[in-house]
Design a protein around this motif. Structure first.
Motif, PDB file in Angstrom:
ATOM      1  N   ALA A   1       0.830  -1.202   0.000  1.00 57.74           N
ATOM      2  CA  ALA A   1       0.000   0.000   0.000  1.00 57.74           C
ATOM      3  C   ALA A   1       0.868   1.258   0.000  1.00 57.74           C
ATOM      4  O   ALA A   1       0.584   2.222  -0.716  1.00 57.74           O
ATOM      5  CB  ALA A   1      -0.921  -0.003   1.217  1.00 57.74           C
ATOM      6  N   ALA A   2       1.938   1.242   0.787  1.00 52.43           N
ATOM      7  CA  ALA A   2       2.857   2.391   0.817  1.00 52.43           C
ATOM      8  C   ALA A   2       3.511   2.589  -0.546  1.00 52.43           C
ATOM      9  O   ALA A   2       3.688   3.720  -1.012  1.00 52.43           O
ATOM     10  CB  ALA A   2       3.912   2.181   1.897  1.00 52.43           C
ATOM     11  N   GLY A   3       3.849   1.476  -1.197  1.00 51.77           N
ATOM     12  CA  GLY A   3       4.411   1.566  -2.542  1.00 51.77           C
ATOM     13  C   GLY A   3       3.425   2.155  -3.530  1.00 51.77           C
ATOM     14  O   GLY A   3       3.797   2.931  -4.420  1.00 51.77           O
ATOM     15  N   ASP A   4       2.143   1.816  -3.362  1.00 51.53           N
ATOM     16  CA  ASP A   4       1.113   2.361  -4.245  1.00 51.53           C
ATOM     17  C   ASP A   4       0.888   3.859  -4.006  1.00 51.53           C
ATOM     18  O   ASP A   4       0.523   4.594  -4.929  1.00 51.53           O
ATOM     19  CB  ASP A   4      -0.205   1.599  -4.062  1.00 51.53           C
ATOM     20  CG  ASP A   4      -0.162   0.208  -4.672  1.00 51.53           C
ATOM     21  OD1 ASP A   4       0.693  -0.019  -5.547  1.00 51.53           O
ATOM     22  OD2 ASP A   4      -0.975  -0.648  -4.268  1.00 51.53           O
ATOM     23  N   VAL A   5       1.083   4.298  -2.757  1.00 51.41           N
ATOM     24  CA  VAL A   5       1.027   5.740  -2.484  1.00 51.41           C
ATOM     25  C   VAL A   5       2.115   6.452  -3.271  1.00 51.41           C
ATOM     26  O   VAL A   5       1.891   7.511  -3.878  1.00 51.41           O
ATOM     27  CB  VAL A   5       1.187   6.016  -0.973  1.00 51.41           C
ATOM     28  CG1 VAL A   5       1.371   7.511  -0.724  1.00 51.41           C
ATOM     29  CG2 VAL A   5      -0.017   5.513  -0.204  1.00 51.41           C
ATOM     30  N   ILE A   6       3.297   5.857  -3.285  1.00 52.98           N
ATOM     31  CA  ILE A   6       4.412   6.439  -4.047  1.00 52.98           C
ATOM     32  C   ILE A   6       4.083   6.465  -5.532  1.00 52.98           C
ATOM     33  O   ILE A   6       4.361   7.450  -6.235  1.00 52.98           O
ATOM     34  CB  ILE A   6       5.704   5.645  -3.783  1.00 52.98           C
ATOM     35  CG1 ILE A   6       6.118   5.801  -2.313  1.00 52.98           C
ATOM     36  CG2 ILE A   6       6.834   6.116  -4.714  1.00 52.98           C
ATOM     37  CD1 ILE A   6       7.292   4.929  -1.909  1.00 52.98           C
TER      38      ILE A   6
END
Length: 208
Positions: free
Chosen positions: A48-53
């Motif tokens: 999910a954090a990667g998708d925010v990026i």
């Protein structure tokens, strides 16, 4: 802001998409099965954090640069594939303990979280997906385009996180049961490593 009809359609599409097993789901399930529910959830949170990026990259135009440059796309793709294969080989060659009782799990939640972020960010196909998918639900007449993109990205991230948590909890419970079997304990690292290596090869063979 985004009109209700568009928002409802978007949520329905994304909700269906995130529950279709894909690389992020496989990574989460593999981690949860081998290292427990907590590690599986941490992996999902890392994705999910990667998708925010990726959402931010799409907004500021970095994803467009990746899409326009075949060389840059290939470099990121092969780095990501190499990283997945590296994780897979490590999982295969690491010797599993004979009994997990009283021992730490094969990987910590923090480490799984960091690895998942890096794995997701180094997938250029995800960058291109956000670049191509989010704008389809943006209407300039509805207001500030950047804000619309950010809202759509956050919704995608939250729904994606929800789906990975569901998979992590399910796989974590199954993994806890399987790890009581010495034979499963002996081979689970090799199975998880094989999944990571397969995902790495899959990423390496992907085209733009």
């Amino acid at each position: 802001m985004i009109d209700p009809a568009t928002l409802i359609t978007y949520i329905a599409v994304v909700f269906g998409f995130v529950f279709i097993p894909g690389p992020a789901t496989l990574l989460t399930v593999a981690r949860a099965t081998s290292s427990g529910t907590k590690v599986g959830i941490a992996t999902g949170a890392g994705v999910a954090a990667g998708d925010v990026i990726h959402t931010i990259m799409a907004i500021v135009g970095i994803s467009a640069i990746i899409a326009a440059s075949a060389v840059l796309f290939s470099i990121i793709k092969y780095i990501g594939a190499a990283y997945l294969v590296y994780l897979g080989i490590r999982a295969i060659i690491e010797k599993a303990p004979a009994d997990l009782a009283g021992r730490s799990l094969p990987i910590s939640a923090g480490r799984a979280f960091r690895q998942a972020i890096l794995t997701e960010v180094l997938n250029p196909k995800t960058a291109l997906f956000f670049l191509a998918f989010l704008p389809q639900f943006v209407h300039p007449q509805s207001g500030f385009v950047v804000l619309q993109l950010m809202v759509l990205g956050i919704i995608f991230v939250l729904l994606g996180l929800f789906s990975t948590v569901v998979f992590a909890v399910s796989a974590g419970g199954l993994g806890s049961f399987l790890r009581r079997n010495p034979a499963v304990l002996k081979w689970q690292g090799k199975v998880v490593g094989g999944i990571y290596c397969a995902l790495g090869v899959r990423l390496a063979l992907q085209q733009r």
